[in-house]
Design an enzyme around this catalytic site. Structure first.
Site, PDB file in Angstrom:
ATOM      1  N   TYR A   1      -8.026  14.272  -8.684  1.00 30.51           N
ATOM      2  CA  TYR A   1      -7.116  13.611  -9.629  1.00 30.51           C
ATOM      3  C   TYR A   1      -6.264  14.638 -10.362  1.00 30.51           C
ATOM      4  O   TYR A   1      -5.050  14.455 -10.529  1.00 30.51           O
ATOM      5  CB  TYR A   1      -7.938  12.796 -10.621  1.00 30.51           C
ATOM      6  CG  TYR A   1      -7.131  11.894 -11.518  1.00 30.51           C
ATOM      7  CD1 TYR A   1      -6.595  10.704 -11.033  1.00 30.51           C
ATOM      8  CD2 TYR A   1      -6.925  12.209 -12.861  1.00 30.51           C
ATOM      9  CE1 TYR A   1      -5.870   9.856 -11.864  1.00 30.51           C
ATOM     10  CE2 TYR A   1      -6.212  11.370 -13.695  1.00 30.51           C
ATOM     11  CZ  TYR A   1      -5.680  10.195 -13.193  1.00 30.51           C
ATOM     12  OH  TYR A   1      -4.959   9.367 -14.021  1.00 30.51           O
TER      13      TYR A   1
ATOM     14  N   LYS B   1      10.912   8.821  -2.374  1.00 28.79           N
ATOM     15  CA  LYS B   1      11.769   9.022  -1.206  1.00 28.79           C
ATOM     16  C   LYS B   1      12.654   7.814  -0.956  1.00 28.79           C
ATOM     17  O   LYS B   1      13.892   7.936  -0.860  1.00 28.79           O
ATOM     18  CB  LYS B   1      10.909   9.299   0.026  1.00 28.79           C
ATOM     19  CG  LYS B   1      11.700   9.400   1.335  1.00 28.79           C
ATOM     20  CD  LYS B   1      10.777   9.658   2.526  1.00 28.79           C
ATOM     21  CE  LYS B   1      11.575   9.731   3.830  1.00 28.79           C
ATOM     22  NZ  LYS B   1      10.699  10.041   4.994  1.00 28.79           N
TER      23      LYS B   1
ATOM     24  N   THR C   1      -8.339   0.703 -21.474  1.00 29.14           N
ATOM     25  CA  THR C   1      -8.340  -0.087 -20.241  1.00 29.14           C
ATOM     26  C   THR C   1      -9.783  -0.458 -19.902  1.00 29.14           C
ATOM     27  O   THR C   1     -10.728   0.131 -20.442  1.00 29.14           O
ATOM     28  CB  THR C   1      -7.743   0.720 -19.074  1.00 29.14           C
ATOM     29  OG1 THR C   1      -8.564   1.891 -18.872  1.00 29.14           O
ATOM     30  CG2 THR C   1      -6.315   1.147 -19.362  1.00 29.14           C
TER      31      THR C   1
ATOM     32  N   ASP D   1       0.888  -1.166   0.000  1.00 31.42           N
ATOM     33  CA  ASP D   1       0.000   0.000   0.000  1.00 31.42           C
ATOM     34  C   ASP D   1       0.922   1.211   0.000  1.00 31.42           C
ATOM     35  O   ASP D   1       1.544   1.531   1.013  1.00 31.42           O
ATOM     36  CB  ASP D   1      -0.889  -0.014   1.239  1.00 31.42           C
ATOM     37  CG  ASP D   1      -1.824   1.196   1.317  1.00 31.42           C
ATOM     38  OD1 ASP D   1      -1.632   2.160   0.546  1.00 31.42           O
ATOM     39  OD2 ASP D   1      -2.730   1.181   2.167  1.00 31.42           O
TER      40      ASP D   1
ATOM     41  N   LYS E   1      -2.187  14.792 -10.115  1.00 24.67           N
ATOM     42  CA  LYS E   1      -1.333  14.585 -11.282  1.00 24.67           C
ATOM     43  C   LYS E   1      -0.505  15.832 -11.610  1.00 24.67           C
ATOM     44  O   LYS E   1       0.616  15.722 -12.110  1.00 24.67           O
ATOM     45  CB  LYS E   1      -2.182  14.144 -12.473  1.00 24.67           C
ATOM     46  CG  LYS E   1      -2.770  12.739 -12.304  1.00 24.67           C
ATOM     47  CD  LYS E   1      -1.697  11.701 -12.013  1.00 24.67           C
ATOM     48  CE  LYS E   1      -2.255  10.293 -11.934  1.00 24.67           C
ATOM     49  NZ  LYS E   1      -1.209   9.279 -11.678  1.00 24.67           N
TER      50      LYS E   1
ATOM     51  N   ASN F   1       3.672   3.851 -10.763  1.00 28.03           N
ATOM     52  CA  ASN F   1       2.474   3.827 -11.587  1.00 28.03           C
ATOM     53  C   ASN F   1       1.186   3.712 -10.776  1.00 28.03           C
ATOM     54  O   ASN F   1       0.118   4.108 -11.233  1.00 28.03           O
ATOM     55  CB  ASN F   1       2.583   2.641 -12.563  1.00 28.03           C
ATOM     56  CG  ASN F   1       1.267   2.267 -13.197  1.00 28.03           C
ATOM     57  OD1 ASN F   1       0.798   2.934 -14.120  1.00 28.03           O
ATOM     58  ND2 ASN F   1       0.660   1.186 -12.716  1.00 28.03           N
TER      59      ASN F   1
ATOM     60  N   SER G   1       2.222  10.241 -14.637  1.00 25.61           N
ATOM     61  CA  SER G   1       1.299  11.352 -14.413  1.00 25.61           C
ATOM     62  C   SER G   1       0.070  11.123 -15.291  1.00 25.61           C
ATOM     63  O   SER G   1      -0.461  10.016 -15.334  1.00 25.61           O
ATOM     64  CB  SER G   1       1.987  12.686 -14.724  1.00 25.61           C
ATOM     65  OG  SER G   1       1.096  13.760 -14.524  1.00 25.61           O
TER      66      SER G   1
END
Length: 259
Positions: free
Chosen positions: A162, A129, A197, A68, A166, A95, A148
């Protein structure tokens, strides 16, 4: 004679978040074909293990890490397990993301805002990070690709969370590139447009439109993109063939943001 070769990642280790389905799965499989050792990171364990099986069926090397990305300790563990298994980390494709929200700014769902931002924005930051920390420690450079969206450049109505996330991914990509170029760590992003998709197909069914009717609104090529086409953009950014590219975005959107 010019020798043009398929981008190869032989000897490289790559993490793909959200690698169990869609663009992530296409990327994981393509990277395996390019000889990378692949880590499929995803929340869906069944689909993640199935992705690993698909990669192994085509002769690739992969393993699954349930992650997660909104949880710092899980992201840290994802990187640690990668290094424990394969000894290093060379490439990461960040992703994993939630689907866009669907309400006007005056009525947005605050709970979904928090959930989406925690994954699409904070989760991507956490991945960078710990990926950066490992690459810096290794001292051998690396390549990070953040996924993005066209929504990071051309805002869409009814998905304020969203769009905000992005846009943020694009900005974070530039900051990380600025900070780590002297370490030979390249950080870029890919901004997909309308990709074929299940989510997009479901949207067509809801509106009663066909691809022939809808695709020209989103693509100068008059068709939807394929998941593998986004994977190919990520593969090029991961490979040495893009060695002078950092801090930028590939717009894989068939010209949608050019209009």
């Amino acid at each position: 004679m010019i020798n043009i070769t398929f981008p190869v990642l032989d000897g490289k280790v790559a993490i793909i978040t959200g690698g169990a389905m869609g663009m992530g799965l296409a990327t994981a499989k393509l990277f395996a074909e390019a000889k990378a050792k692949v880590v499929v990171a995803d929340l869906n364990e069944d689909k993640g293990q199935a992705a690993v099986a698909e990669i192994e069926e085509i002769g690739g090397t992969a393993f699954f890490v349930k992650t997660d990305i909104s949880k710092s300790e899980q992201v840290k563990s994802m990187v640690a397990q990668t290094v424990e298994k394969y000894g290093q980390l060379d490439v990461a494709v960040n992703n994993a993301a939630l689907t866009p929200d669907n309400a006007p700014a005056a009525e947005f769902d605050e709970d979904y805002w928090d959930k989406l931002i925690s994954i699409d924005l904070t989760g991507t930051a956490l991945c960078m990070k710990y990926e950066l920390q490992q690459m810096i420690e290794q001292g051998q450079g690396g390549s990070i690709i953040n996924i993005s969206s066209v929504s990071g450049f051309r805002p869409q109505p009814n998905n304020i969370a969203y769009v905000a996330a992005k846009h943020g991914v694009v900005g974070m990509t530039k900051v990380a590139a600025m900070e780590n170029g002297d370490k030979n760590i390249r950080v870029n992003s890919v901004a997909p447009g309308a990709i074929d998709t299940p989510m997009l197909r479901g949207s067509l069914e809801e509106t009663g439109q066909t691809e022939e009717e809808f695709a020209p609104q989103l693509s100068l090529l008059g068709r939807f993109g394929q998941a593998k086409e986004i994977a190919e953009a990520s593969l090029w950014l991961a490979s040495d063939q893009s060695s002078y590219l950092t801090g930028t975005t590939i717009h894989a959107d068939a010209g949608y943001t050019s209009r």
